[in-house]
Write a protein that holds these residues in place. Structure first.
Motif, short mmCIF file in Angstrom:
data_model
loop_
_atom_site.label_atom_id
_atom_site.label_comp_id
_atom_site.label_asym_id
_atom_site.label_seq_id
_atom_site.Cartn_x
_atom_site.Cartn_y
_atom_site.Cartn_z
N ALA A 233 -3.65 -14.90 -2.70
CA ALA A 233 -3.90 -14.11 -1.50
C ALA A 233 -3.67 -12.62 -1.74
N HIS A 234 -2.74 -12.32 -2.63
CA HIS A 234 -2.41 -10.91 -2.86
C HIS A 234 -2.89 -10.41 -4.22
N CYS A 235 -3.99 -11.00 -4.70
CA CYS A 235 -4.70 -10.43 -5.83
C CYS A 235 -5.63 -9.36 -5.27
N PRO A 243 -5.08 -1.38 3.54
CA PRO A 243 -3.68 -1.74 3.29
C PRO A 243 -3.39 -3.19 3.67
N CYS A 244 -2.55 -3.82 2.87
CA CYS A 244 -2.22 -5.23 3.08
C CYS A 244 -0.79 -5.33 3.59
N ARG A 245 -0.46 -6.44 4.25
CA ARG A 245 0.90 -6.61 4.78
C ARG A 245 1.93 -6.73 3.65
N CYS A 246 1.46 -6.95 2.41
CA CYS A 246 2.41 -7.05 1.28
C CYS A 246 2.78 -5.67 0.74
N GLY A 247 2.08 -4.63 1.20
CA GLY A 247 2.38 -3.29 0.73
C GLY A 247 1.34 -2.74 -0.25
N GLY A 250 -6.22 -3.70 -0.61
CA GLY A 250 -7.41 -4.43 -1.05
C GLY A 250 -7.19 -5.85 -1.52
N CYS A 251 -6.08 -6.47 -1.09
CA CYS A 251 -5.83 -7.87 -1.47
C CYS A 251 -6.88 -8.79 -0.85
N LEU A 252 -7.04 -9.95 -1.46
CA LEU A 252 -7.94 -10.97 -0.91
C LEU A 252 -7.58 -11.23 0.56
ZN LIG Z 1 -1.39 -8.22 -0.24
#
Ligand SMILES: [Zn+2]
Length: 395
Positions: A233-235, A243-247, A250-252
């Motif tokens: 998911a975070h590739c 921006p992704c919730r992981c920081g 462009g994550c999947l």
């Molecule tokens: Zn992410």
């Protein structure tokens, strides 16, 4: 192969399903007489039973009797922490669900542990199964889990960091409790209770509230060095993307996940609150709906093509909760996957799309508990005489 022959028999049956005494003896390099003695003991203790007869019409002679795990020997509870609720199941050794419930959820660990403890009590009472028949409990969640230390290192969805959740549940329920990432649980469920038995190398991609991924390599679940294997998911799929919730960016997860798709629909002012409704709009030719599903499916297919090229699995199972992935989404995912994977690899990889129901992850969690009970060493109660240590509870 395990040096304890009884445990080795159990491990083979867990991994491969029912076997005849003759084939077990051959696999373990034991005499038929030795194997008969061991299997007699295991049948007497209720671990094994004689199963259906394998009759081969092309072979003359006596049909052979197969040995299998006795489903009634023990029961397992699986609880899956999800965004809206916590589905829980009580399953037997074969993964048959005896009782199920949907528990409420909370993002506060001690409150959630209380909820699970009460829910598990009700589940057991309602099932009619004696408490002494329960062999273990497993809780799964979306996030980074240190399986050995039973800690949730990080879960973006729950907002947890370094939570020793298994200990909290164990303290309240009295059952040996393990903690696992939900995609890993789905893979173990596929191996133990599903159709993955015949395969030593396969990957599972799960599509629900989040996107998960897990791998079996050489017949073993592959967790990676720190439990982070399969963080699909975070590739990054889009350089300098949203921006992704992981920081990261462009994550999947920012393109293909359920909440990303719903978010894109909201931005496009589509009259749709679910992926199903976006699919329905795409069916009648809505250009925005088609574009959103195209973008999501293309990204997911691209990511899965990377999984195939990095891991070379025999099979990839894409498991999505009913209604989460409609026809267009699935078709585009498949097309994108085919377009991005090397021909030589796509020809030897089976891709399967499975619709799963709401208790899929809870059943996977029960599989984790069963797997731990059946195969993992229990240092605390392993007896010095080499007796079969499975079947004892540390509680
Ligand atoms: Zn992410």
């Amino acid at each position: 192969v395990n040096t304890d022959p009884k445990r080795a028999i159990l491990e083979i049956l867990v991994d491969t399903g029912p076997q005849s005494r003759a084939s077990l003896a051959e696999m373990l390099g034991l005499s038929r007489a030795a194997l008969s003695g061991l299997s007699r003991d295991l049948i007497e203790t209720g671990m094994l039973r004689e199963a259906e007869v394998a009759y081969d019409p092309n072979k003359l002679g006596r049909p052979s009797i197969l040995l299998e795990l006795d489903p009634g020997h023990g029961y397992f509870i699986g609880v899956s922490i999800e965004q809206q609720n916590c589905p829980a199941v009580l399953a037997d050794m074969h993964g048959e669900i005896i009782a199920e419930a949907i528990l409420p959820t909370s993002s506060t660990p001690p409150i959630l542990a209380d909820i699970i403890a009460r829910g598990v009590d009700d589940l057991i009472r309602g099932s009619g199964i004696g408490r002494e028949k329960l062999r273990g409990l497993s809780v799964t969640l979306s996030g980074f889990v240190d399986h050995a230390r039973r800690i949730c290192l990080q879960s973006a969805i729950l907002g947890w960091q370094g939570v020793e959740f298994a200990a909290m549940v164990e303290e309240r329920t009295g059952f040996p409790t393990s903690l696992e990432n939900n995609a890993n649980a789905a893979a173990v469920g596929e191996k133990l209770f599903g159709r993955g038995r015949d395969s030593a190398d396969f990957s599972v991609v799960t599509f629900g509230a989040g996107i998960g991924c897990a791998h079996y390599i050489g017949g073993q679940l592959f967790r990676g060095h720190a439990g982070g294997a399969g963080e699909l998911a975070h590739c990054t799929i889009e350089l300098d993307g949203a921006p992704c919730r992981c920081g990261k960016r462009g994550c999947l997860d920012t393109i293909a996940s359920h909440h990303a798709v719903i978010g894109a629909a909201r931005e496009a002012r589509l009259n749709a609150e679910s992926v199903q409704e976006i699919e329905a709009l795409a069916q009648i030719g809505d250009a925005s709906a088609i574009r959103i599903l195209h973008r999501a499916g293309s990204a997911l297919g691209l990511a899965i093509s990377h999984v195939i090229q990095l891991m070379n699995p025999e099979r990839v199972v894409v498991a999505s909760v009913e209604g989460m992935m409609g026809d267009l989404f699935r078709t585009v995912t498949r097309q994108s996957l085919d377009a991005h994977v090397l021909r030589s690899l796509s020809a030897v990889t089976e891709i399967r799309f499975d619709d799963v129901n709401q208790n899929f992850w809870a059943r996977g969690a029960a599989a984790i508990a069963a797997h731990r009970y059946l195969t993992e060493d229990k240092t605390s109660d392993a007896s010095a005489e080499g007796e079969l240590s499975v079947g004892k509870s540390s509680a």
